[in-house]
Design an enzyme around this catalytic site. Sequence first.
Site, mmCIF file in Angstrom:
data_model
loop_
_atom_site.group_PDB
_atom_site.id
_atom_site.type_symbol
_atom_site.label_atom_id
_atom_site.label_comp_id
_atom_site.label_asym_id
_atom_site.label_seq_id
_atom_site.Cartn_x
_atom_site.Cartn_y
_atom_site.Cartn_z
ATOM 1 N N SER A 182 8.652 -9.460 10.575
ATOM 2 C CA SER A 182 10.141 -9.532 10.881
ATOM 3 C C SER A 182 10.614 -10.878 10.836
ATOM 4 O O SER A 182 11.789 -11.021 10.393
ATOM 5 C CB SER A 182 10.375 -8.789 11.916
ATOM 6 O OG SER A 182 9.876 -9.073 13.093
ATOM 7 N N HIS A 210 9.957 -3.320 8.006
ATOM 8 C CA HIS A 210 10.591 -3.925 7.155
ATOM 9 C C HIS A 210 10.047 -3.944 5.658
ATOM 10 O O HIS A 210 10.613 -4.694 4.953
ATOM 11 C CB HIS A 210 10.556 -5.387 7.817
ATOM 12 C CG HIS A 210 11.209 -5.590 9.003
ATOM 13 N ND1 HIS A 210 12.459 -5.878 9.218
ATOM 14 C CD2 HIS A 210 10.754 -5.478 10.458
ATOM 15 C CE1 HIS A 210 13.012 -6.047 10.675
ATOM 16 N NE2 HIS A 210 11.716 -5.670 11.254
ATOM 17 N N LYS A 241 16.657 0.573 9.519
ATOM 18 C CA LYS A 241 16.630 -0.341 8.555
ATOM 19 C C LYS A 241 17.124 0.297 7.208
ATOM 20 O O LYS A 241 18.202 0.538 6.993
ATOM 21 C CB LYS A 241 15.696 -1.269 8.714
ATOM 22 C CG LYS A 241 15.487 -1.968 9.908
ATOM 23 C CD LYS A 241 13.864 -2.410 10.331
ATOM 24 C CE LYS A 241 13.949 -3.240 11.574
ATOM 25 N NZ LYS A 241 13.787 -2.289 12.958
#
Length: 397
Positions: A182, A210, A241
Site C-alpha cells: 500500500s 489494494h 477501496k
Amino acid sequence: MVDLFAKCKMDLLDQARAMDIYPYFHELQSKQAPVVNMEGQRRIMLGSNNYLGLTEDPKVIEAGLEAMKQYGTGCSGSRFLNGTLDKHLVLERELAEFTGYETAITFSTGFQTNLGIISSVMGRHDYIINDRENHASIYDACKLSDATMLRFKHSDMEDLEAQLQKVPENAGCLIVTDGVFSMRGDICKLPEIVALAEKYGARVMVDDAHGFGVLGEGGRGTAAHFGLTHKVDITMLTFSKSLASIGGCMLCSNAVADYVRHTSRPFIFSASLTPASTATALAALHRLQEEPEMVTHLHKMADYFREGLHANDINIIDAPTPIVPIFTYKTLDTLWYGKKFFNEGLYVNPVISPAVPEGECLLRTTLMATHHEPVIDEAVEIISRVMKAGVTPDFSF
C-alpha cells in the site's frame, strides 16, 4: 510507579502543530471524487483509495439507500446468531464466483478480516512468515494468533526461503503477503512465493486490499494477475477501496471457511456488516462486472500521471499500480510538502515512520478511474512547481 500517561506526550506531533504542518484529520465536505470540497475549498483528490471511483456512482448509492429501506440501519447481532442477511449470502456467493474460489466469508471491516482469518487458522504451534512491509492488521493478527512469527526482507525470496528453513517439520506454516503493497505500490512476487510454499509444504495467504479491482482480468486481483488463483489458499479483500463500501471478506475453500465461521472470535463476537454496506459492495461488484474497462482507464490515468512527473524530473517509485509514491525522504520535509500542496489545492498523503523506514519518507498519491487528463495536468503542475522551489529557506529543522 511510572505515570501511565507519560507516553501520551508526542514530541513530533507537538512540533508539527507548532510549525503548522500537521497533516491529519482534514475535514472532507463532499464525496470522494477527483475534485473534492475539503475544509471549504476546492482540492484535487490524489489521496483516496477509491480506485474505481464508485463511491459516487449513482447505482451504488441507490443500492445502499434501498437496502436501508428494506432491512433498516443495522443487523444488531453477529453473523453467528441473528445477524445473517440474505444479502450477506448473495455477496459472498458472487465474490467467490467472480474470483474463482469455492466460498467467501464477509467481515465488518478489512482490519477485522485479517484478525479473524489469521487468529483462527493459526495456533500456538504454527508459524507465520510475513513480508516485512505487510499491512499493520496482519502483524496485529499474528499477535492475536499466538503463532510464531518470522519475517523476510521485502520481496526477498532468498530471505523467505531462509525463514522457511527455520520452520520445524511438524509445524504448520502460512506465508502471508500483501498483493499490492500500500505504501510503495509494488506487487508481490507471487509466482516465487507459491513455488517456495510448494517446496516446503506451506500455505499461502494474499492480502489483496489494494489489488482487487486493480489487477488481473476484470480486476479480479493479484492471484488472477499471475494466473495463480488455484495456488493461493486464502485471499483477503477489503470493500473500502474498489468496492466503495466498508467491510472485507475471506476467499478460500469450503472446509477452511467452515472452520473459520465456527472458531474466529472477531467473526463470532462482532456485529455483522450493515445492510447498506453489504448492498453497496454488491452493487460495486456488479458495476465492475458491467464495466471492466474502468480498470483499463485507471491504469491509463496512472501511467499518464507518472509520465507527467517523469517529464518534470520528480523522483517517484515506478510500479504498475495506481499508487504513485513521491520521495521526500525526511520527516519534516514530507509534512511541509504535504501542507504546501494542500494550500495549493491538492490533497496527498504524507507517509512517515513507522509506515516507512526513517529516511524513506514519501508522499503517497493514488489515482482513480474517474480521473481525467486535465485534472491530472493541474496536479502535476502543482507538484512540479512546489517541489522545484524546494523547502522554504526559513523552515526550521
